[in-house]
Design a protein around this motif. Structure first.
Motif, PDB file in Angstrom:
ATOM      1  N   GLY A   2       0.800  -1.209   0.000  1.00 43.90           N
ATOM      2  CA  GLY A   2       0.000   0.000   0.000  1.00 43.90           C
ATOM      3  C   GLY A   2       0.838   1.267   0.000  1.00 43.90           C
ATOM      4  O   GLY A   2       0.305   2.372   0.107  1.00 43.90           O
ATOM      5  N   LEU A   3       2.155   1.125  -0.159  1.00 45.74           N
ATOM      6  CA  LEU A   3       3.045   2.272  -0.238  1.00 45.74           C
ATOM      7  C   LEU A   3       3.217   2.675  -1.708  1.00 45.74           C
ATOM      8  O   LEU A   3       2.947   1.869  -2.605  1.00 45.74           O
ATOM      9  CB  LEU A   3       4.394   1.930   0.391  1.00 45.74           C
ATOM     10  CG  LEU A   3       4.342   1.613   1.890  1.00 45.74           C
ATOM     11  CD1 LEU A   3       5.726   1.198   2.397  1.00 45.74           C
ATOM     12  CD2 LEU A   3       3.823   2.804   2.684  1.00 45.74           C
ATOM     13  N   PRO A   4       3.658   3.902  -1.982  1.00 50.45           N
ATOM     14  CA  PRO A   4       3.798   4.344  -3.370  1.00 50.45           C
ATOM     15  C   PRO A   4       4.631   3.367  -4.205  1.00 50.45           C
ATOM     16  O   PRO A   4       5.717   2.964  -3.797  1.00 50.45           O
ATOM     17  CB  PRO A   4       4.504   5.699  -3.230  1.00 50.45           C
ATOM     18  CG  PRO A   4       4.101   6.192  -1.889  1.00 50.45           C
ATOM     19  CD  PRO A   4       4.028   4.969  -1.021  1.00 50.45           C
ATOM     20  N   SER A   5       4.105   2.996  -5.355  1.00 50.13           N
ATOM     21  CA  SER A   5       4.790   2.002  -6.187  1.00 50.13           C
ATOM     22  C   SER A   5       5.148   2.524  -7.568  1.00 50.13           C
ATOM     23  O   SER A   5       5.611   1.766  -8.421  1.00 50.13           O
ATOM     24  CB  SER A   5       3.914   0.746  -6.339  1.00 50.13           C
ATOM     25  OG  SER A   5       2.650   1.097  -6.881  1.00 50.13           O
ATOM     26  N   LEU A  35      10.860  -6.446   3.571  1.00 52.23           N
ATOM     27  CA  LEU A  35      10.527  -5.183   4.220  1.00 52.23           C
ATOM     28  C   LEU A  35      10.381  -4.081   3.176  1.00 52.23           C
ATOM     29  O   LEU A  35      11.254  -3.905   2.331  1.00 52.23           O
ATOM     30  CB  LEU A  35      11.617  -4.807   5.224  1.00 52.23           C
ATOM     31  CG  LEU A  35      11.434  -3.477   5.968  1.00 52.23           C
ATOM     32  CD1 LEU A  35      10.240  -3.570   6.931  1.00 52.23           C
ATOM     33  CD2 LEU A  35      12.700  -3.114   6.727  1.00 52.23           C
ATOM     34  N   VAL A  36       9.284  -3.337   3.248  1.00 54.83           N
ATOM     35  CA  VAL A  36       9.028  -2.240   2.329  1.00 54.83           C
ATOM     36  C   VAL A  36       8.994  -0.940   3.141  1.00 54.83           C
ATOM     37  O   VAL A  36       8.251  -0.849   4.125  1.00 54.83           O
ATOM     38  CB  VAL A  36       7.695  -2.420   1.575  1.00 54.83           C
ATOM     39  CG1 VAL A  36       7.545  -1.362   0.482  1.00 54.83           C
ATOM     40  CG2 VAL A  36       7.603  -3.824   0.974  1.00 54.83           C
ATOM     41  N   VAL A  37       9.810   0.036   2.738  1.00 56.35           N
ATOM     42  CA  VAL A  37       9.932   1.288   3.487  1.00 56.35           C
ATOM     43  C   VAL A  37       9.483   2.452   2.608  1.00 56.35           C
ATOM     44  O   VAL A  37       9.882   2.569   1.447  1.00 56.35           O
ATOM     45  CB  VAL A  37      11.386   1.508   3.961  1.00 56.35           C
ATOM     46  CG1 VAL A  37      11.514   2.813   4.742  1.00 56.35           C
ATOM     47  CG2 VAL A  37      11.847   0.334   4.823  1.00 56.35           C
ATOM     48  N   ALA A  38       8.660   3.325   3.183  1.00 59.11           N
ATOM     49  CA  ALA A  38       8.108   4.450   2.446  1.00 59.11           C
ATOM     50  C   ALA A  38       9.187   5.448   2.042  1.00 59.11           C
ATOM     51  O   ALA A  38      10.248   5.518   2.667  1.00 59.11           O
ATOM     52  CB  ALA A  38       7.053   5.151   3.299  1.00 59.11           C
TER      53      ALA A  38
END
Length: 283
Positions: free
Chosen positions: A133-136, A227-230
């Protein structure tokens, strides 16, 4: 510029395999494995176990291909392609050559002008990005974080202002300390999503800040982790005087002052005239 060519039907085929759920195996993946002449597998035992789970049969010659033998194995696999054979390259899970063995073989085969194609499959990095759900629209894959704490902290500090969403892999026994270092270097309030055991029975997606995730990980996590970081907040441009030293260093190295000022200004989002004038004032 040269296009890949097929050597009497020979080709290197990169085949994506399921990252957890065997039902994600595509018909093309099954067909590629069963029709291959040679199969290069990251772990031959895991490959045979996959075939057993999926009910696949292959008459191919199965060779091992892992980090420490890839460079030596690449010419041999390219020779097979040159001889007209179909070589399937696959890893334990996901797409080959993405934080896994494969790119050296691709370079060797493509460097000879031979055909390289793929049977796309799942990728943990892309799957995690999609569910985060973070910018892709703009993102960067950083692979595994450094093992040493000092190197990890320096990387975290260097990426603090990164304007793209970042995707990392990490092992369960290092994730707690890695999250602490990222929180320290990027800010504890930086939004992040931790994906564990994607597509598997105990899949879990944890959402929060780096600080909150670090506290959760301290209690212990298991399984494959992504891990996904904004993206970080935009960094203000420095004052022209703050970068005049960079111009001076370039001039001392032999560059023309105006050209040096233009390049330094572009790198920092400043006007060339302002940087050049600041350099002249501080000469």
């Amino acid at each position: 510029m040269a296009a890949d060519r097929t050597a009497e039907g020979g080709a290197l085929v990169l085949v994506g395999t399921p990252i957890g759920n065997a039902d994600d195996a595509s018909p093309r993946m099954r067909s590629a494995i069963e029709s291959a002449d040679v199969i290069a597998a990251e772990d031959t035992r895991r490959f045979h176990a996959l075939c057993e789970r999926l009910g696949l049969r292959t008459q191919a010659t199965v060779l091992s291909l892992f980090d420490h033998n890839e460079a030596a194995r690449a010419p041999e696999l390219a020779d097979h392609v040159a001889a007209g054979r179909t070589v399937v390259l696959l890893t334990d899970a996901g797409m080959p050559a993405v934080s896994d063995p494969g790119y050296r073989v691709v370079r060797e085969v493509a460097g000879r002008g031979l055909a390289v194609t793929s049977v796309p499959g799942a990728s943990a990095a892309v799957t995690a990005l999609a569910v985060s759900g973070l910018p892709s629209d703009r993102w960067a894959f950083e692979g595994f974080l450094p093992r040493k704490a000092g190197e990890r902290r320096r990387l975290a500090a260097a990426l603090a202002g990164e304007q793209r969403t970042l995707v990392f892999y990490e092992s369960p026994h290092r994730i707690a300390e890695a999250l602490r270092d990222l929180a320290e270097g990027m800010g504890a309030d930086r939004e992040a999503v931790l994906c564990r055991e994607l597509t598997k029975t105990y899949e879990e997606v944890l959402r929060g800040t780096l600080g909150e995730l670090a506290e959760t990980a301290a209690e212990g996590l298991r399984g494959e982790i992504c891990l996904v970081v904004a993206p970080g907040a935009p960094q203000p441009a420095p004052a022209p005087e703050a970068v005049s030293g960079e111009v001076a260093a370039r001039v001392e190295a032999g560059e023309r002052a105006k050209q040096a000022a233009a390049e330094v200004a572009a790198a920092h989002g400043l006007r060339t005239r302002e940087v050049y004038e600041a350099y002249l004032r501080q000469k």
